[in-house]
Scaffold this active site. Structure first.
Site, mmCIF file in Angstrom:
data_model
loop_
_atom_site.group_PDB
_atom_site.id
_atom_site.type_symbol
_atom_site.label_atom_id
_atom_site.label_comp_id
_atom_site.label_asym_id
_atom_site.label_seq_id
_atom_site.Cartn_x
_atom_site.Cartn_y
_atom_site.Cartn_z
ATOM 1 N N CYS A 118 0.841 -1.202 0.000
ATOM 2 C CA CYS A 118 0.000 0.000 0.000
ATOM 3 C C CYS A 118 0.875 1.250 0.000
ATOM 4 C CB CYS A 118 -0.919 -0.019 1.220
ATOM 5 S SG CYS A 118 -2.074 1.371 1.295
ATOM 6 N N CYS A 119 1.903 1.254 0.853
ATOM 7 C CA CYS A 119 2.825 2.392 0.904
ATOM 8 C C CYS A 119 3.523 2.589 -0.433
ATOM 9 C CB CYS A 119 3.864 2.180 2.000
ATOM 10 S SG CYS A 119 3.257 2.324 3.697
ATOM 11 N N CYS A 201 -0.542 8.450 7.315
ATOM 12 C CA CYS A 201 -1.919 8.236 6.876
ATOM 13 C C CYS A 201 -2.809 8.001 8.098
ATOM 14 C CB CYS A 201 -1.993 7.035 5.935
ATOM 15 S SG CYS A 201 -1.234 7.326 4.327
ATOM 16 N N CYS A 204 -3.198 4.558 9.752
ATOM 17 C CA CYS A 204 -1.925 3.963 10.176
ATOM 18 C C CYS A 204 -1.220 4.761 11.259
ATOM 19 C CB CYS A 204 -0.998 3.813 8.973
ATOM 20 S SG CYS A 204 -1.671 2.781 7.658
ATOM 21 N N CYS A 229 8.205 3.132 5.541
ATOM 22 C CA CYS A 229 7.213 2.931 4.492
ATOM 23 C C CYS A 229 7.808 2.609 3.129
ATOM 24 C CB CYS A 229 6.332 4.171 4.359
ATOM 25 S SG CYS A 229 7.253 5.645 3.885
#
Length: 239
Positions: A118-119, A201, A204, A229
């Site tokens: 995702c990162c 984010c 997170c 990340c």
């Protein structure tokens, strides 16, 4: 926001002058240098230094699509304070949608691999495009922030993105950063006043609990040594 008093040997004027000299030296060596800001305390300090001094270092930010409203609002705060519209980079929407369709909107909680994927989509790939063809970039990283940053160099070659990387605040402490923010009346993300020393984010990031280190609120469900990340993958053990 830190309420601690600065160390007795911390001279804000001297430290400010040294910081400006550092930024000027970087700019002189790299006319195309850029600074990636996430609007955290350190990044706002560097943003202030860049815009107030007029040093020709471009500032941009990565809007992942999952940032807290307070962080997004800092884009306008910076524009109003300094009269500069920061470049905002966003991830490829089709890649985001494909990832969410396959793994779910919160798949990053399931494993380190899915979180890093995702990162990679939301942060690393946009950053890679922003740095392509450039010779240097700057960050607001500090050694004190976490175990993965304890050996952070002031300047290093970034093997991940293939250019020189500068960390002008590497040796600064949390109290020194906040002493400068107070002395210079630098705007900062209001989430800092709610127990968020490190802000990423929204899904997170959480506020700190008593006794936790400065980055414990980032990816709190993971082990300490996995908490990068991909923007600073070189900090991780074995990299």
């Amino acid at each position: 926001m830190s309420t601690l008093h600065p160390p007795p040997d911390f001279d804000t004027r001297h430290s400010w002058r040294l910081l400006l000299e550092t930024l000027e030296a970087i700019s002189a060596r790299h006319a195309d240098a850029v600074f990636a800001s996430s609007f955290g305390a350190e990044d706002m300090l560097l943003t202030h230094a860049i815009f107030e001094s007029g040093v020709p270092i471009q500032v941009f930010t990565l809007d992942t699509g999952r940032l807290p409203a307070e962080t997004v609002a800092m884009i306008d705060v910076v524009k109003q304070r300094y009269g500069v519209a920061i470049q905002v980079l966003k991830p490829d929407e089709s890649a985001v949608q494909a990832h969410v369709a396959k793994h779910g909107e919160f798949g990053f909680y399931e494993s380190v691999e899915l979180r890093k994927a995702c990162c990679a989509i939301r942060k690393v790939q946009p950053l890679r495009l922003a740095l392509k063809g450039r010779s240097a970039w700057l960050t607001g990283q500090r050694r004190e922030q976490s175990l993965t940053r304890a050996d952070l160099a002031d300047a290093e070659y970034d093997n991940v993105f293939g250019l020189q990387k500068y960390n002008p605040l590497a040796a600064w402490t949390d109290t020194e950063v906040w002493s400068m923010i107070r002395a210079m009346a630098i705007p900062y993300n209001p989430l800092h006043d709610k127990g968020y020393p490190s802000i990423g984010c929204e899904p997170c990031t959480r506020a700190l609990r008593p006794g936790e280190d400065l980055r414990a609120g980032r990816w709190w469900w993971e082990q300490k040594l996995s908490k990068e990340c991909g923007l600073h993958a070189g900090n991780l053990p074995g990299s």
